[in-house]
Write a protein that holds these residues in place. Structure first.
Motif, short mmCIF file in Angstrom:
data_model
loop_
_atom_site.label_atom_id
_atom_site.label_comp_id
_atom_site.label_asym_id
_atom_site.label_seq_id
_atom_site.Cartn_x
_atom_site.Cartn_y
_atom_site.Cartn_z
N TYR A 1 -6.12 14.88 -3.51
CA TYR A 1 -5.94 13.43 -3.52
C TYR A 1 -6.49 12.84 -2.22
O TYR A 1 -6.14 13.26 -1.12
CB TYR A 1 -4.46 13.09 -3.67
N CYS A 2 -7.37 11.81 -2.34
CA CYS A 2 -8.03 11.22 -1.18
C CYS A 2 -7.57 9.78 -0.89
O CYS A 2 -7.83 9.25 0.19
CB CYS A 2 -9.54 11.21 -1.38
N GLY B 1 1.36 10.31 -7.59
CA GLY B 1 2.19 11.07 -8.52
C GLY B 1 1.70 11.03 -9.96
O GLY B 1 2.26 11.72 -10.82
N LEU B 2 0.67 10.24 -10.23
CA LEU B 2 0.12 10.15 -11.59
C LEU B 2 -1.00 11.17 -11.78
O LEU B 2 -1.52 11.74 -10.82
CB LEU B 2 -0.41 8.74 -11.84
N SER B 3 -1.41 11.35 -13.02
CA SER B 3 -2.54 12.24 -13.28
C SER B 3 -3.83 11.58 -12.82
O SER B 3 -3.90 10.35 -12.72
CB SER B 3 -2.63 12.54 -14.79
N PRO B 4 -4.89 12.37 -12.52
CA PRO B 4 -6.16 11.80 -12.04
C PRO B 4 -6.82 10.83 -13.01
O PRO B 4 -7.68 10.05 -12.61
CB PRO B 4 -7.02 13.05 -11.83
N THR B 5 -6.40 10.85 -14.28
CA THR B 5 -7.01 9.95 -15.27
C THR B 5 -6.14 8.72 -15.54
O THR B 5 -6.42 7.97 -16.47
CB THR B 5 -7.25 10.69 -16.60
N TYR C 1 0.81 -1.23 0.00
CA TYR C 1 0.00 0.00 0.00
C TYR C 1 0.84 1.28 0.00
O TYR C 1 0.58 2.19 -0.80
CB TYR C 1 -0.96 0.01 1.19
N PRO C 2 1.86 1.40 0.88
CA PRO C 2 2.65 2.65 0.86
C PRO C 2 3.32 2.90 -0.49
O PRO C 2 3.34 4.04 -0.98
CB PRO C 2 3.68 2.42 1.96
N GLU C 3 3.87 1.84 -1.10
CA GLU C 3 4.52 2.00 -2.40
C GLU C 3 3.51 2.42 -3.46
O GLU C 3 3.76 3.35 -4.25
CB GLU C 3 5.18 0.68 -2.81
N LEU C 4 2.36 1.75 -3.48
CA LEU C 4 1.32 2.09 -4.47
C LEU C 4 0.81 3.50 -4.24
O LEU C 4 0.52 4.23 -5.20
CB LEU C 4 0.17 1.08 -4.38
N GLN C 5 0.68 3.88 -2.97
CA GLN C 5 0.21 5.22 -2.64
C GLN C 5 1.09 6.29 -3.29
O GLN C 5 0.60 7.23 -3.92
CB GLN C 5 0.21 5.40 -1.13
N GLY C 6 2.41 6.12 -3.14
CA GLY C 6 3.33 7.09 -3.70
C GLY C 6 3.28 7.14 -5.22
O GLY C 6 3.35 8.23 -5.82
N ILE C 7 3.12 5.96 -5.86
CA ILE C 7 3.06 5.91 -7.32
C ILE C 7 1.79 6.56 -7.84
O ILE C 7 1.82 7.44 -8.72
CB ILE C 7 3.16 4.46 -7.81
N VAL C 8 0.64 6.14 -7.29
CA VAL C 8 -0.65 6.61 -7.80
C VAL C 8 -0.82 8.11 -7.56
O VAL C 8 -1.33 8.83 -8.43
CB VAL C 8 -1.82 5.83 -7.14
#
Length: 409
Positions: A92-93, A64-68, A55-62
């Motif tokens: 970001y939520c 940093g991406l655009s909302p789409t 989860y922490p790794e995915l949190q940082g990746i997502v």
């Protein structure tokens, strides 16, 4: 989490819709790495590490991406997921995680790779195989379309729909027609239930050939009318759920250990619900019956005394661990000499020979892979000496491990 405008309850409604239509587990992980919403049909096997570690790794990746954007994630045991950020008013939520699913059909080689690469116990092979086979299969195009769907669904707050339907007209049931239908159906129903009983008896005895004979003889007698005419897929799923339950009961009656019964039942429960077309569902009937039957044939301990039954179950579930007569006797709380006599009497071979035979059978799966060293395979199935493994293998198969590999190329 986020700002005061974020409505978790509304998002939950959105994810309920998503979960229903994509037939995948769905979670919402908030910006503090906490699972705020979880819609899960089945749990990961205990031997596989939880996806929560990522989860922490995915949190940082997502974040940093655009909302789409939709992030495609594969973990260390080959489970695939889609992660989509949830944004409200540019804040970001957290992110929605859908999966696991697979992009390739999990064959024996796939499961072997998972076990070897992740250093998992070989005794978990059957459970892992059932779990991976229960997962949805999605092509690259499917996952792309799924990503688009999740992005668009999660980009907007949920809006409740208003369902409008016409008035219901109750059906007219004429007494004469009802009596005529009952008279015509009673013989067919009685015949169908007789075949059902014969089928379940054959499952309980592990008689695969008897199952095939009955299936061929039945013909059209099992072609039940749709109980939900407007939804033939739902009708077929309901019948398969009933069949799965009947086979489970028959297999338990036939002496199949609860661990095996649960794994098979769970796999088919998920497979049934996630099937999307009638041809696929129709094929499941024979697959369900034959798999339960074969499991009873291979693993049933019904004819054994309770002492031997406990010993066999302990061996089958702990092949990769050190196993001795004294250790097994202590585990099941019996005298070692008494266990030795009863085992030979019930099974026909002594306990150590049984252990070696089971380990040799397990090793064959990995030997056929051709890319795992024989020494490593020996340790995986419970042998701590390569020379002893080779001697036992030759005693059981009349070939050395190397000769077995060459003979089956």
């Amino acid at each position: 989490m986020g700002d005061g405008h974020f409505d978790l309850q509304a998002l939950n409604k959105t994810l309920q819709l998503l979960h229903h239509f994509i037939k995948l587990d769905v979670r919402f992980i908030d910006s503090e790495d906490q699972v705020a919403i979880q819609l899960v049909d089945h749990q990961l096997p205990a031997v596989i590490q939880s996806v929560g570690r990522a989860y922490p790794e995915l949190q940082g990746i997502v974040q940093g991406l655009s909302p789409t954007s939709c992030f495609y994630y594969i973990n260390e045991v080959g489970l695939e997921y889609l992660a989509v950020g949830v944004w409200r008013e540019q804040t970001y939520c957290g992110f929605v995680l859908a999966g696991p699913f697979l992009s390739s059909i999990p064959n024996a080689d796939f499961i072997s790779d998972v076990i070897v690469k992740s250093n998992l116990p070989i005794s978990e092979r059957k459970q892992l195989q059932s779990f991976y086979q229960s997962l949805s299969f999605m092509s690259s195009n499917d996952s792309n379309m799924m990503g688009d769907f999740i992005v668009n669904l999660c980009a907007h707050p949920h809006a409740d729909s208003q369902l409008v339907s016409p008035a219901i007209i109750p059906p007219v049931l004429r007494k004469e027609e009802q009596e005529s239908q009952i008279a015509e159906s009673i013989s067919v129903i009685e015949l169908r239930y007789r075949y059902e009983k014969e089928m379940m008896d054959a499952v309980a005895r592990g008689h695969t050939e008897e199952i095939r004979r009955i299936t061929a003889e039945i013909g059209s007698h099992f072609n039940l009318p749709d109980r939900i005419p407007e939804s033939p897929i739902r009708s077929t799923k309901n019948l398969l759920i009933t069949l799965n339950t009947l086979c489970r009961i028959a297999a338990e009656k036939g002496g199949l250990h609860p661990v095996y019964v649960h794994n098979i039942s769970e796999k088919f429960s998920i497979t049934i619900e996630r099937s999307t077309n009638l041809p696929q569902l129709k094929k499941l009937t024979a697959v369900i019956i034959e798999e339960y039957c074969e499991a009873v044939h291979v693993y049933s301990t019904k004819s054994y005394s309770s002492i031997v039954k406990n010993a066999v179950n302990h061996i089958d579930l702990n092949l990769q661990k050190p196993l001795t007569l004294q250790q097994i006797a202590a585990h099941i709380h019996v005298n070692a000499s008494h266990l030795s006599r009863k085992f030979k009497q019930d099974v026909g071979i002594n306990l150590i020979d049984y252990i070696n035979l089971k380990r040799v059978e397990a090793s064959k799966i990995y030997l056929l892979r051709g890319n795992i060293p024989i020494t490593e395979i020996a340790f995986m199935v419970g042998f701590n000496d390569l020379n002893y493994f080779a001697r036992v293998f030759k005693k059981c198969t009349a070939m050395t491990p190397s000769q077995y590999i060459l003979a089956n190329r």
